[in-house]
Design a protein around this motif. Structure first.
Motif, PDB file in Angstrom:
ATOM      1  N   MET A  39       0.834  -1.210   0.000  1.00 24.15           N
ATOM      2  CA  MET A  39       0.000   0.000   0.000  1.00 24.15           C
ATOM      3  C   MET A  39       0.865   1.254   0.000  1.00 24.15           C
ATOM      4  SD  MET A  39      -3.189  -0.922   2.541  1.00 24.15           S
ATOM      5  CE  MET A  39      -3.873   0.718   2.322  1.00 24.15           C
ATOM      6  N   PHE A  40       1.899   1.247   0.809  1.00 21.82           N
ATOM      7  CA  PHE A  40       2.798   2.397   0.851  1.00 21.82           C
ATOM      8  C   PHE A  40       3.500   2.586  -0.489  1.00 21.82           C
ATOM      9  CE2 PHE A  40       7.238   3.706   1.143  1.00 21.82           C
ATOM     10  CZ  PHE A  40       7.075   5.020   1.552  1.00 21.82           C
ATOM     11  N   MET A  41       4.072   1.511  -1.030  1.00 17.58           N
ATOM     12  CA  MET A  41       4.830   1.611  -2.271  1.00 17.58           C
ATOM     13  C   MET A  41       3.943   2.073  -3.427  1.00 17.58           C
ATOM     14  SD  MET A  41       8.064   0.988  -1.815  1.00 17.58           S
ATOM     15  CE  MET A  41       8.638   0.617  -3.480  1.00 17.58           C
ATOM     16  N   GLN A  42       2.749   1.534  -3.516  1.00 15.28           N
ATOM     17  CA  GLN A  42       1.860   1.924  -4.608  1.00 15.28           C
ATOM     18  C   GLN A  42       1.437   3.383  -4.501  1.00 15.28           C
ATOM     19  OE1 GLN A  42      -1.339  -0.946  -4.734  1.00 15.28           O
ATOM     20  NE2 GLN A  42       0.050  -2.642  -5.254  1.00 15.28           N
ATOM     21  N   ALA A  43       1.130   3.819  -3.276  1.00 11.82           N
ATOM     22  CA  ALA A  43       0.750   5.225  -3.082  1.00 11.82           C
ATOM     23  C   ALA A  43       1.907   6.157  -3.440  1.00 11.82           C
ATOM     24  CB  ALA A  43       0.311   5.450  -1.640  1.00 11.82           C
ATOM     25  N   LEU A  44       3.130   5.751  -3.064  1.00 12.63           N
ATOM     26  CA  LEU A  44       4.308   6.576  -3.362  1.00 12.63           C
ATOM     27  C   LEU A  44       4.553   6.648  -4.869  1.00 12.63           C
ATOM     28  CD1 LEU A  44       6.776   8.122  -2.184  1.00 12.63           C
ATOM     29  CD2 LEU A  44       8.015   5.950  -2.263  1.00 12.63           C
ATOM     30  N   LEU A  45       4.474   5.515  -5.546  1.00 10.72           N
ATOM     31  CA  LEU A  45       4.683   5.487  -6.986  1.00 10.72           C
ATOM     32  C   LEU A  45       3.639   6.327  -7.720  1.00 10.72           C
ATOM     33  CD1 LEU A  45       5.470   1.676  -7.365  1.00 10.72           C
ATOM     34  CD2 LEU A  45       7.095   3.532  -7.737  1.00 10.72           C
ATOM     35  N   GLN A  46       2.402   6.228  -7.272  1.00 11.91           N
ATOM     36  CA  GLN A  46       1.330   6.996  -7.909  1.00 11.91           C
ATOM     37  C   GLN A  46       1.487   8.495  -7.659  1.00 11.91           C
ATOM     38  OE1 GLN A  46      -1.158   7.582 -10.430  1.00 11.91           O
ATOM     39  NE2 GLN A  46      -1.396   5.413  -9.847  1.00 11.91           N
ATOM     40  N   LYS A  47       1.885   8.849  -6.465  1.00 12.80           N
ATOM     41  CA  LYS A  47       2.045  10.268  -6.107  1.00 12.80           C
ATOM     42  C   LYS A  47       3.223  10.911  -6.830  1.00 12.80           C
ATOM     43  CE  LYS A  47       3.473  13.152  -2.200  1.00 12.80           C
ATOM     44  NZ  LYS A  47       3.962  13.132  -0.801  1.00 12.80           N
ATOM     45  N   GLU A  48       4.372  10.240  -6.830  1.00 12.14           N
ATOM     46  CA  GLU A  48       5.612  10.867  -7.292  1.00 12.14           C
ATOM     47  C   GLU A  48       5.866  10.712  -8.792  1.00 12.14           C
ATOM     48  OE1 GLU A  48       7.274  12.804  -5.507  1.00 12.14           O
ATOM     49  OE2 GLU A  48       6.810  12.303  -3.439  1.00 12.14           O
ATOM     50  N   LYS A  49       5.361   9.619  -9.375  1.00  8.62           N
ATOM     51  CA  LYS A  49       5.588   9.353 -10.801  1.00  8.62           C
ATOM     52  C   LYS A  49       7.060   9.584 -11.177  1.00  8.62           C
ATOM     53  CE  LYS A  49       0.861   9.939 -12.311  1.00  8.62           C
ATOM     54  NZ  LYS A  49       0.291  10.011 -10.947  1.00  8.62           N
ATOM     55  N   PHE A  50       7.889   8.708 -10.627  1.00  8.63           N
ATOM     56  CA  PHE A  50       9.346   8.826 -10.766  1.00  8.63           C
ATOM     57  C   PHE A  50       9.789   8.655 -12.215  1.00  8.63           C
ATOM     58  CE2 PHE A  50       8.666   7.220  -6.430  1.00  8.63           C
ATOM     59  CZ  PHE A  50       9.324   8.216  -5.715  1.00  8.63           C
ATOM     60  N   ASP A  51      10.843   9.391 -12.573  1.00  8.31           N
ATOM     61  CA  ASP A  51      11.497   9.174 -13.855  1.00  8.31           C
ATOM     62  C   ASP A  51      12.412   7.959 -13.790  1.00  8.31           C
ATOM     63  OD1 ASP A  51      10.729  11.704 -15.402  1.00  8.31           O
ATOM     64  OD2 ASP A  51      11.542  12.540 -13.545  1.00  8.31           O
ATOM     65  N   TYR A  52      13.100   7.805 -12.647  1.00  4.35           N
ATOM     66  CA  TYR A  52      14.075   6.726 -12.476  1.00  4.35           C
ATOM     67  C   TYR A  52      13.803   5.996 -11.172  1.00  4.35           C
ATOM     68  CZ  TYR A  52      16.504   9.498 -15.987  1.00  4.35           C
ATOM     69  OH  TYR A  52      16.818  10.205 -17.124  1.00  4.35           O
ATOM     70  N   ILE A  53      13.879   4.666 -11.234  1.00  5.25           N
ATOM     71  CA  ILE A  53      13.769   3.843 -10.028  1.00  5.25           C
ATOM     72  C   ILE A  53      14.999   2.952  -9.971  1.00  5.25           C
ATOM     73  CG2 ILE A  53      12.489   2.022  -8.837  1.00  5.25           C
ATOM     74  CD1 ILE A  53       9.936   3.149 -10.084  1.00  5.25           C
ATOM     75  N   TYR A  54      15.724   3.040  -8.861  1.00  2.00           N
ATOM     76  CA  TYR A  54      16.892   2.198  -8.613  1.00  2.00           C
ATOM     77  C   TYR A  54      16.529   1.267  -7.465  1.00  2.00           C
ATOM     78  CZ  TYR A  54      19.283   5.941 -11.196  1.00  2.00           C
ATOM     79  OH  TYR A  54      19.656   6.873 -12.137  1.00  2.00           O
ATOM     80  N   PHE A  55      16.381  -0.015  -7.749  1.00  2.00           N
ATOM     81  CA  PHE A  55      15.947  -0.967  -6.715  1.00  2.00           C
ATOM     82  C   PHE A  55      17.159  -1.660  -6.120  1.00  2.00           C
ATOM     83  CE2 PHE A  55      13.337  -3.693  -4.330  1.00  2.00           C
ATOM     84  CZ  PHE A  55      12.032  -3.245  -4.422  1.00  2.00           C
ATOM     85  N   LEU A  56      17.625  -1.117  -4.980  1.00  2.00           N
ATOM     86  CA  LEU A  56      18.772  -1.684  -4.273  1.00  2.00           C
ATOM     87  C   LEU A  56      18.373  -2.406  -2.986  1.00  2.00           C
ATOM     88  CD1 LEU A  56      20.006   0.843  -5.983  1.00  2.00           C
ATOM     89  CD2 LEU A  56      21.966   0.528  -4.488  1.00  2.00           C
ATOM     90  N   ALA A  57      17.165  -2.192  -2.498  1.00  2.00           N
ATOM     91  CA  ALA A  57      16.735  -2.824  -1.248  1.00  2.00           C
ATOM     92  C   ALA A  57      16.823  -4.335  -1.375  1.00  2.00           C
ATOM     93  CB  ALA A  57      15.311  -2.406  -0.902  1.00  2.00           C
ATOM     94  N   ALA A  58      17.452  -4.989  -0.395  1.00  3.84           N
ATOM     95  CA  ALA A  58      17.639  -6.440  -0.477  1.00  3.84           C
ATOM     96  C   ALA A  58      18.167  -7.002   0.831  1.00  3.84           C
ATOM     97  CB  ALA A  58      18.635  -6.786  -1.596  1.00  3.84           C
ATOM     98  N   VAL A  59      17.897  -8.285   1.051  1.00  4.86           N
ATOM     99  CA  VAL A  59      18.703  -9.060   1.993  1.00  4.86           C
ATOM    100  C   VAL A  59      19.973  -9.374   1.225  1.00  4.86           C
ATOM    101  CG1 VAL A  59      18.923 -11.228   3.250  1.00  4.86           C
ATOM    102  CG2 VAL A  59      16.726 -10.038   3.192  1.00  4.86           C
ATOM    103  N   ALA A  60      21.086  -8.780   1.644  1.00  6.91           N
ATOM    104  CA  ALA A  60      22.282  -8.756   0.795  1.00  6.91           C
ATOM    105  C   ALA A  60      23.361  -9.739   1.220  1.00  6.91           C
ATOM    106  CB  ALA A  60      22.860  -7.343   0.771  1.00  6.91           C
ATOM    107  N   SER A  61      23.016 -10.733   1.991  1.00  2.00           N
ATOM    108  CA  SER A  61      24.007 -11.688   2.479  1.00  2.00           C
ATOM    109  C   SER A  61      23.625 -13.102   2.081  1.00  2.00           C
ATOM    110  CB  SER A  61      24.105 -11.594   4.006  1.00  2.00           C
ATOM    111  OG  SER A  61      24.698 -12.740   4.555  1.00  2.00           O
ATOM    112  N   VAL A  62      24.578 -13.823   1.476  1.00  2.90           N
ATOM    113  CA  VAL A  62      24.351 -15.223   1.132  1.00  2.90           C
ATOM    114  C   VAL A  62      24.049 -16.028   2.387  1.00  2.90           C
ATOM    115  CG1 VAL A  62      25.487 -17.325   0.295  1.00  2.90           C
ATOM    116  CG2 VAL A  62      25.707 -15.185  -0.991  1.00  2.90           C
TER     117      VAL A  62
END
Length: 314
Positions: free
Chosen positions: A58-81
């Motif tokens: 719900m948060f992500m969709q509302a943010l995407l709809q509100k801001e209408k980003f030109d660029y999205i960099y998806f770095l969020a992750a569990v980053a450890s093997v």
């Protein structure tokens, strides 16, 4: 221009945020701070920061709809093997499902977008013998982390091709530089080495030290990400690396030389699922105009000087 950086308070993400701000981009960060720190972001006054989980649809969709980003960099992750082996289901929710759901909302809501960049990993290549690793080399992911990264790459590229979305994927090799947290279970080996050399702690060496890696300094990573952005490279995968294969034993010797003293080493068995050899073919990135500016010695010298300066001020 407006950009979203998920995981923007983390090590790589915060450096990317700083670069985007420098380029005059309006930046929004989403980070749950599970491994990041807001203080990593230098220009906080110029950045909108949400302390949120990318799994919150719900948060992500509302943010995407509100801001209408030109660029999205998806770095969020569990980053450890290792962490992904302990928490495979949670890793999958963050490293795969959150990305897929974001793409699906962009598609169904028909949001305008100039680029969606997903950050993958050299871990997807596994232990197959072909070297150097090319973007079209065979893959053999050995952990839940690597499996999710590869599966998500395929979805990101397929969404780009099937639904005419401007998607691109990058595979990070071993990134190091200021801002890594040596106490974090996600930390890279060079940040742990720095902490051990600085504080005269013993370093735990898993295996015999013959395992090889392709280390890239953070400033070269950001150069590559910005290049991919301005060149509007879509529907491709890019290795982001230095292009040199170095054994951990040799890396330790180089760092000891930079630091001016030897390291105390505790040797133990190799880790389950660890890749033995790794080096990238970076010719695709070079064709875009990329030049690796930082050798291992120069990068380690800058890293060490920064660590020593930070220690003197603490």
């Amino acid at each position: 221009m407006k950009a979203l950086v998920t995981g923007g308070a983390g090590f790589i993400g915060s450096h990317l945020v700083d670069q985007l701000v420098k380029q005059g981009v309006d930046v929004v960060v989403v980070d749950d701070l599970s491994m990041g720190n807001v203080d990593n972001i230098k220009n906080q006054d110029a950045v909108t920061i949400y302390i949120e989980d990318v799994r919150n649809e719900m948060f992500m969709q509302a943010l995407l709809q509100k801001e209408k980003f030109d660029y999205i960099y998806f770095l969020a992750a569990v980053a450890s093997v290792a962490d992904s082996i302990e928490r495979p289901s949670e890793t999958h929710e963050i490293n795969h499902n959150a990305v897929l759901k974001t793409l699906e909302y962009i598609r169904t809501a028909k949001l305008p977008l100039k680029q969606f960049l997903f950050t993958s990993s050299a871990a997807v290549y596994g232990n197959l013998p072909e070297l150097p690793k090319k973007e079209d080399s065979r893959v053999s992911p050995l952990s839940p982390y690597a499996i999710d990264k590869y599966a998500t790459e395929r979805y990101v590229l397929a969404y780009g091709e099937l639904y005419d979305l401007p998607t691109v994927c990058v595979r990070f090799f071993n990134v190091y530089g200021p801002g890594q947290n040596p106490s974090s279970p996600y930390s890279g080996v060079l940040s742990i080495l720095t902490d051990c050399l600085e504080n005269n702690k013993p370093f735990t060496l898993f295996g015999d030290g013959s395992q090889t890696r392709d280390f890239i300094y953070i400033e070269d990573v950001i150069q590559a990400l910005w290049l991919i952005t301005i060149k509007a490279a879509h529907h491709q995968v890019f290795n982001i690396a230095n292009g040199r294969e170095l054994a951990l034993n040799d890396i330790i010797k180089t760092y000891e030389m930079v630091a001016g003293h030897e390291l105390s080493i505790n040797r133990t068995e190799g880790r389950l699922g660890e890749v033995k050899r790794s080096v990238a073919d970076i010719s695709k990135l070079v064709k875009l105009g990329y030049v690796a500016d930082w050798s291992l010695e120069s990068g380690l010298t800058r890293y060490w000087e920064g660590a020593e300066y930070a220690a003197s001020r603490s």
